[in-house]
Design a protein around this motif. Structure first.
Motif, short mmCIF file in Angstrom:
data_model
loop_
_atom_site.label_atom_id
_atom_site.label_comp_id
_atom_site.label_asym_id
_atom_site.label_seq_id
_atom_site.Cartn_x
_atom_site.Cartn_y
_atom_site.Cartn_z
N MET B 400 0.82 -1.21 0.00
CA MET B 400 0.00 0.00 0.00
C MET B 400 0.86 1.27 0.00
SD MET B 400 -2.83 -1.31 2.75
CE MET B 400 -3.93 0.09 2.56
N ASN B 401 1.64 1.43 -1.05
CA ASN B 401 2.54 2.58 -1.17
C ASN B 401 3.47 2.71 0.03
OD1 ASN B 401 1.38 3.32 -3.63
ND2 ASN B 401 -0.23 4.45 -2.56
N GLN B 402 3.92 1.60 0.53
CA GLN B 402 4.86 1.55 1.66
C GLN B 402 4.24 2.07 2.95
OE1 GLN B 402 8.45 3.54 0.33
NE2 GLN B 402 8.82 2.03 -1.26
N ASN B 403 2.92 2.18 2.98
CA ASN B 403 2.28 2.62 4.22
C ASN B 403 1.97 1.44 5.15
OD1 ASN B 403 2.17 5.46 3.77
ND2 ASN B 403 0.65 5.04 2.19
N LEU B 404 2.00 0.25 4.61
CA LEU B 404 1.79 -0.94 5.42
C LEU B 404 3.08 -1.75 5.41
CD1 LEU B 404 -0.16 -2.82 6.98
CD2 LEU B 404 -0.70 -3.88 4.80
N ARG B 405 3.60 -2.00 6.62
CA ARG B 405 4.84 -2.76 6.70
C ARG B 405 4.60 -4.05 7.49
NH1 ARG B 405 8.55 0.31 9.98
NH2 ARG B 405 7.69 -0.88 11.69
N PHE B 427 0.87 0.07 10.24
CA PHE B 427 0.11 0.74 9.19
C PHE B 427 0.08 2.24 9.46
CE2 PHE B 427 -4.11 2.27 7.60
CZ PHE B 427 -3.76 2.27 6.26
N LYS B 428 0.55 3.00 8.47
CA LYS B 428 0.49 4.45 8.59
C LYS B 428 -0.82 4.93 8.00
CE LYS B 428 5.41 5.42 8.34
NZ LYS B 428 6.43 6.18 7.62
N ALA B 429 -1.78 5.15 8.86
CA ALA B 429 -3.10 5.57 8.40
C ALA B 429 -3.03 6.95 7.76
CB ALA B 429 -4.08 5.55 9.56
N THR B 430 -2.23 7.82 8.37
CA THR B 430 -1.95 9.13 7.78
C THR B 430 -0.46 9.40 8.02
OG1 THR B 430 -2.25 10.49 9.75
CG2 THR B 430 -4.25 9.92 8.53
N ASP B 431 0.00 10.57 7.59
CA ASP B 431 1.40 10.90 7.84
C ASP B 431 1.70 10.94 9.34
OD1 ASP B 431 2.27 11.05 5.28
OD2 ASP B 431 2.13 13.23 5.11
N ASN B 432 0.69 11.23 10.14
CA ASN B 432 0.92 11.39 11.57
C ASN B 432 0.50 10.18 12.40
OD1 ASN B 432 -0.06 14.41 10.55
ND2 ASN B 432 1.79 14.36 11.80
N LEU B 433 -0.47 9.44 11.90
CA LEU B 433 -1.08 8.40 12.73
C LEU B 433 -0.67 7.00 12.26
CD1 LEU B 433 -3.15 8.09 15.06
CD2 LEU B 433 -4.86 7.72 13.28
N ALA B 434 -0.08 6.25 13.18
CA ALA B 434 0.31 4.88 12.85
C ALA B 434 -0.36 3.90 13.80
CB ALA B 434 1.82 4.73 12.94
N LEU B 435 -0.80 2.79 13.24
CA LEU B 435 -1.40 1.72 14.03
C LEU B 435 -0.47 0.52 13.93
CD1 LEU B 435 -4.97 2.05 12.49
CD2 LEU B 435 -4.14 3.09 14.60
N GLU B 436 -0.34 -0.18 15.04
CA GLU B 436 0.64 -1.25 15.07
C GLU B 436 0.11 -2.43 15.86
OE1 GLU B 436 4.23 0.21 16.87
OE2 GLU B 436 5.16 -1.75 16.87
N ALA B 437 0.49 -3.62 15.44
CA ALA B 437 0.17 -4.81 16.22
C ALA B 437 1.32 -5.78 16.07
CB ALA B 437 -1.13 -5.45 15.74
#
Lengths: 265, 468
Positions: B400-405, B427-437
């Motif tokens: 996803m354009n390197q937004n999901l690692r 997952f970088k939901a936006t430039d500022n917000l990242a979600l991680e598991a």
């Protein structure tokens, strides 16, 4: 003896013809070389602040901002890049460094410095046609595609532009079947590149939207890439462009870990 | 890989009384443990706290003078101050019940503020975290970085203060990097950044065309944040059992200023983009490397000499590293209460094997020297092998354009028959917000091996982070 004279004369005549044809229809290799120099090798070194605005098909926007320093080893050949990231916040102060190599089958050397860990990572060279920092620009768009990888044909020309068709020598190594470049005859700057997929359909466009004269060097200060497949586009803008500032030997681990003062001013 | 692991994962239960079966956290024992640790560390912790406070205060004064132009009498700079940071909430649970630990493996919120100013003469840096920790039920302020950097001459760099330091070629395996690690953070699922604990040190770097030299002087020993029983349970060879917060380690750490110092050096050179380095270290085992008869775990003297090389091999990057661990308090290996000397070997290779897909592999060996003497002096319990083999693999895929690692890191030891797997999705939901598991999964055939001892600590976690 007379045979030799005949051959010699014949060679001269053919040579004359070929000179004449050069005058009418310029050598495509010279055109692409000049375009390559104009796009990637202006002056001996340079510095610019770069902003990227990535807009996906839903209209959501992401931004990238970095300072880039470049130093050429030789025109048209190897060069070094130093990229200091300012945005987004999670990559602030990260540094990406490249030793670009133009010899055939020689991969670039790339490093990434992660300040939060004080970690210098070596990046395994790989596919140059992958996204640069998540934008629609590819690594190869930013660092320049090696001229030797394509066969170049001059397919059209008029008073203002040359149109060159580029067909990869190794079609399996890339996602396109060919791409065309419109080159401004006056500045030698590539103004529009169109990429065609394996079925011959246009799917990707790079445009130079603004070219400025900076210290006597024509410079693309605004360009845009549109990915027609994904519906995403990226605008890249250059500001504070400076040439021949005397970029020193900063492409070392020393400056990866602690950036030169240049990048912050 | 300088993780806690004594000669026989050695430590001694503090509370020798029969283990309590009552609750997950035995508050009485905890109190007792804390009390004894406090007695041991009273002067230290006060001094440390005081220093932290003073350092933070000094930095605030320096920065405020740069920000507001308040005349402190000492003109630092007119350059602006950049501020960045993040706010993060992170929660995790254990996958197996451990009666010595809480069910939640991590439950914290964290605000990191990062101030930097770049006056003409160098850099000023301050980075600190404010943490609310529900597992330890405490509120904490941690200074991650507080240093001054300057280039006093063309060929000298100098950094003085609290700083994060890293060198060496391993990927999550450390041989010649003897800077402090926080293994607890690593195992409970904090961001990778927290594996590196800060050093209070001076780093001087000298550069020349022939060779470059880094010297790091740490005036007072900075140990790892090792596995002590707090949050992570471990194999206790004293009573041959897995113990946790019921039996936190009782430590005797070298802590005298300028006497219990550490000195680390690296001599390095890049030749045609092959990076060669020689290393030397003089200090202490960074995690407990011995134990006394009275049960205190100790940090015996350690010298390390090593070398590494890293560069292109084929389409990828290869690295080799070696280190000789000279356990100076037990050179002959006859002292059963001090780690033997070791030689550690590492070979690694990574390559992009597909689009935005990278595979890294490493082979690591720890060879214990004077193994016969070790066996002869082993007090009780299962022995360590002479050679510990470890394989690591890292697989990273960007989507996803390197937004999901997607990232998977695994350690596997064929000799210990144990493994440690670290999957992570970011997952970088936006430039500022990242979600991680992610997760930290430990398996092992035996309860006493390096990773096997942690099998009750397997956990999953999730986090949300807003960066600014």
């Amino acid at each position: 003896m007379s045979n030799r004279i005949i051959i010699f004369t014949a060679v001269l005549i053919f040579a004359g013809f070929s000179f004449a044809s050069d005058a009418n229809k310029p050598d495509v290799e010279q055109i692409v070389q000049k375009a390559n120099l104009a796009a990637y090798y202006q002056a001996d070194d340079g510095k610019a602040k770069v902003t990227m605005t990535i807009t996906d098909k839903k209209g959501e926007i992401r931004n990238r901002e970095f300072v880039i320093l470049r130093k050429d080893i030789a025109d048209g050949a190897d060069q070094n890049y130093y990229v200091y990231f300012l945005r987004p916040a999670d990559v602030y102060r990260m540094v990406f460094m490249v030793n670009k190599h133009t010899l055939p089958d020689t991969d670039d050397d790339r490093w990434l410095y992660m300040p939060a860990l004080d970690l210098v990572r070596r990046i395994a060279a790989g596919d140059k046609r992958t996204s640069f920092v998540g934008s629609d620009f590819l690594y190869e768009d930013v660092s320049g595609r090696n001229l030797a990888e394509d066969v170049h044909e001059l397919v059209d020309s008029n008073d203002s532009v040359f149109v060159v068709k580029n067909t990869p020598k190794k079609p399996d190594s890339v996602e396109f079947s060919y791409y065309t470049v419109r080159i401004d005859r006056r500045t030698s700057m590539p103004m529009r590149m169109e990429y065609f997929d394996k079925t011959g359909r246009l799917y990707r466009i790079i445009e130079s939207l603004q070219v400025k004269d900076i210290s006597g060097f024509p410079t693309v200060t605004k360009s845009k890439v549109s990915d027609l497949n994904s519906g995403s586009s990226t605008i890249m803008e250059f500001s504070d462009v400076q040439y021949n500032i005397g970029v020193g030997d900063i492409f070392t681990e020393r400056y990866l870990r602690k950036p030169p003062a240049d990048v912050r001013r | 890989m300088n993780l806690f692991c004594g000669k026989h994962s050695g430590t001694v239960i503090l509370n020798k009384a029969k283990r309590s079966e009552e609750s997950i956290i035995n508050t009485k024992t905890r109190f007792f443990v804390r009390l004894r640790r406090t007695q041991n560390d009273t002067r230290n912790s006060f001094l440390q706290g005081d220093l932290n406070f003073k350092a933070a205060l000094l930095w605030m004064v320096l920065f405020s003078s740069t920000v507001s132009g308040i005349d402190t009498g000492l003109k630092i700079s007119d350059s602006p101050v950049e501020m960045h940071g993040f706010y993060e909430a992170r929660a995790g649970y254990r996958l197996r019940n451990d009666r010595h630990q809480k069910d939640m493996s991590i439950m914290e919120s964290r605000l990191q503020l990062d101030f930097a100013s770049y006056p003409e003469w160098g850099d000023l840096k301050f980075k600190g975290d404010v943490v609310g920790d529900l597992v330890l039920e405490k509120f904490d302020f941690q200074t991650r970085e507080a240093y001054i950097f300057t280039r006093p001459a063309d060929n000298i760099d100098l950094t003085v203060g609290r700083q994060i330091l890293t060198w060496g070629t391993g990927d999550l395996v450390f041989i010649n990097d003897l800077f402090p690690k926080d293994w607890q953070s690593f195992f409970i699922g904090r961001d990778d950044e927290y594996l590196k604990a800060p050093s209070d040190a001076a780093k001087i770097s000298l550069f020349s065309d022939t060779v470059n030299l880094d010297i790091v002087f740490t005036p007072r020993f900075n140990s790892d944040k090792f596995i002590s029983g707090e949050r992570i349970s471990y194999w206790n060879s004293g009573n041959l059992n897995i113990e946790g917060s019921n039996a936190e380690k009782y430590v005797d750490k070298p802590d005298r200023w300028f006497r219990d110092y550490e000195l680390a050096a690296r001599l390095y050179k890049n030749i045609n983009n092959y990076e060669y380095a020689l290393y030397a270290y003089h200090g202490f085992w960074k995690s407990p490397g011995g134990e006394r008869a009275d049960g205190q775990v100790t940090f015996p003297d350690l010298n390390v000499y090593g070398a590494s090389v890293r560069g292109k091999i084929g389409k990828g990057i290869g690295n080799l590293e070696i280190g000789y661990y000279d356990s100076a308090d037990d050179r002959g290996g006859k002292n059963g209460s001090v780690n033997n000397s070791e030689i550690r070997y590492l070979a690694g290779y990574k390559q992009e094997i597909g689009k935005d897909l990278t595979l890294g592999l490493q082979y690591y060996i720890e060879q214990m020297l004077n193994y016969g003497d070790y066996l002869a002096n082993l007090p009780s319990g299962p022995a360590r092998d002479e050679f510990r083999h470890l394989i690591t693999a890292r697989l990273t895929k960007l989507l996803m354009n390197q937004n999901l690692r997607l990232n998977l890191f695994a350690y596997f030891s064929p000799t210990d028959k144990d493994c440690y797997i670290r999957p992570n999705i970011n997952f970088k939901a936006t430039d500022n917000l990242a979600l991680e598991a992610g997760a930290n999964i430990f398996f092992g055939d035996y309860p006493n091996t390096f990773f096997g001892q942690f099998r009750y600590n397997s956990n999953i976690y999730t986090a949300v982070r807003y960066s600014f």
